[in-house]
Design an enzyme around this catalytic site. Structure first.
Site, short mmCIF file in Angstrom:
data_model
loop_
_atom_site.label_atom_id
_atom_site.label_comp_id
_atom_site.label_asym_id
_atom_site.label_seq_id
_atom_site.Cartn_x
_atom_site.Cartn_y
_atom_site.Cartn_z
N ARG A 184 0.86 -1.20 0.00
CA ARG A 184 0.00 0.00 0.00
C ARG A 184 0.89 1.24 0.00
O ARG A 184 1.63 1.47 0.96
CB ARG A 184 -0.90 0.01 1.23
CG ARG A 184 -1.88 1.18 1.29
CD ARG A 184 -2.66 1.15 2.59
NE ARG A 184 -3.28 -0.14 2.79
CZ ARG A 184 -3.69 -0.59 3.98
NH1 ARG A 184 -3.52 0.13 5.06
NH2 ARG A 184 -4.24 -1.79 4.08
N HIS A 219 1.98 -2.24 5.60
CA HIS A 219 1.69 -2.48 4.17
C HIS A 219 2.63 -1.68 3.28
O HIS A 219 2.98 -2.12 2.18
CB HIS A 219 0.25 -2.10 3.85
CG HIS A 219 -0.76 -3.12 4.24
ND1 HIS A 219 -1.05 -4.22 3.45
CD2 HIS A 219 -1.56 -3.22 5.33
CE1 HIS A 219 -2.00 -4.94 4.04
NE2 HIS A 219 -2.32 -4.36 5.19
N ASP A 271 -3.30 -8.50 3.32
CA ASP A 271 -4.64 -8.75 3.84
C ASP A 271 -5.24 -9.85 2.98
O ASP A 271 -5.32 -9.70 1.75
CB ASP A 271 -5.52 -7.50 3.74
CG ASP A 271 -5.05 -6.38 4.65
OD1 ASP A 271 -4.33 -6.65 5.62
OD2 ASP A 271 -5.42 -5.22 4.38
N GLU A 280 -6.90 -7.93 13.57
CA GLU A 280 -7.46 -8.10 12.23
C GLU A 280 -7.19 -9.52 11.75
O GLU A 280 -6.03 -9.87 11.48
CB GLU A 280 -6.85 -7.08 11.25
CG GLU A 280 -7.15 -5.64 11.62
CD GLU A 280 -6.45 -4.64 10.73
OE1 GLU A 280 -6.82 -3.46 10.77
OE2 GLU A 280 -5.50 -5.02 10.01
N HIS A 316 -4.94 -9.87 8.46
CA HIS A 316 -3.71 -9.09 8.31
C HIS A 316 -2.48 -9.90 8.75
O HIS A 316 -2.40 -10.30 9.92
CB HIS A 316 -3.84 -7.81 9.14
CG HIS A 316 -2.64 -6.91 9.14
ND1 HIS A 316 -2.69 -5.63 8.63
CD2 HIS A 316 -1.38 -7.07 9.59
CE1 HIS A 316 -1.51 -5.05 8.78
NE2 HIS A 316 -0.69 -5.92 9.36
#
Length: 278
Positions: free
Chosen positions: A118, A163, A170, A252, A255
């Site tokens: 990301r 990320h 993810d 999460e 993740h």
């Protein structure tokens, strides 16, 4: 899941300013900075991503559903920095995922990734979105029980995200062969990510108890309210990923970060595009 380590990626912009989390920030000390004084997000985007690959080039068997390149995410539109719906990762992370895929297929499942590398501008986009109180068109699905004004205070948005270092994913599991997934249609009534599987968005993932990017404590990997098949499915994903050298972020279920990531303190800004990996 942000552990200290060496600074990698010469001539690549690293950031310690506020970046967007996956949904929540992972605990981590402030990273060491290694960047030219004149660096900016715009100039760093042209640098590219050294040692990164497109995941499907390494393993085309892995399914992709890159939500931030679409309107189906908590922002409600394509996110800055995602011109192409690709999973980019460091080669080390991609090859480790290939080992996970081998193990998953042996049990009748396949991996499906929602997000991989990301870029820092995307993290900035998340932070900016969280500061605009009127933009709540996705609340009914992604944060039905949390006030948007609480997203920073409650730790759902903010702080550096692993990320942007290129070795965090993810993901979920789907049955193999994978069932078809109905397309997301903007404007249709939204259903809470915490609703039973048959009611929320018809993701072809096996049941994990909540949808992806669900801002709710029920998304915590070991939340005691998640029982039965959903609990077993989370444990299966965790076992497969842990065996291949990944570490779960316990808030999460989707993740995972490669434990021995090659860039533990470098945050990249190049866009999610094939041209970024050369």
């Amino acid at each position: 899941m942000r552990r200290p380590g060496r600074v990698g990626g010469a001539a690549v912009l690293a950031f310690v300013a506020l970046l967007g989390g996956c949904s929540r920030p992972e605990p981590r000390p402030t990273p060491t900075v290694s960047a030219p004084a004149s660096s900016s997000p715009a100039s760093s985007a042209a640098v590219g991503l050294p040692g990164f690959v497109v995941l499907t080039d390494v393993d085309p068997r892995i399914h992709t559903d890159i939500r931030y390149a679409t309107a189906h995410n908590f922002v409600g539109r394509p996110v800055t920095g995602y011109p192409e719906p690709l999973c980019l990762l460091t080669r080390q992370a991609a090859e480790a995922l290939r080992r996970v895929q081998d193990a998953a297929l042996a049990g009748g499942h396949s991996l499906k990734v929602y997000d991989c590398y990301r870029p820092q501008p995307a993290a900035d986009d998340f932070v900016a979105w969280a500061k605009r109180p009127t933009e709540q068109q996705t609340k009914a699905e992604f944060y039905p029980d949390v006030a948007k004004s609480r997203l920073f205070a409650d730790g759902y948005i903010g702080a550096p995200t692993s990320h942007s270092r290129g070795s965090t994913i993810d993901l979920t599991l789907v049955d193999e062969p994978a069932a078809s997934q109905p397309p997301y249609v903007p404007g249709r009534p939204l259903v809470a990510c915490t609703a039973p599987r048959g009611q929320r968005f018809a993701d072809n993932s096996i049941d994990m108890g909540t949808g992806f990017d669900c801002f709710d404590t029920r998304a915590h990997t070991a939340d005691p309210r998640i029982t039965g098949a959903a609990r077993d499915n989370r444990r299966l994903l965790q076992r497969l990923m842990t065996d291949a050298g990944f570490v779960n972020y316990d808030r999460e279920w989707w993740h995972y970060r490669l434990r021995d990531e090659p860039y533990p303190d470098t945050y990249f800004a190049a866009p999610v595009a094939r041209s970024s990996v050369g």
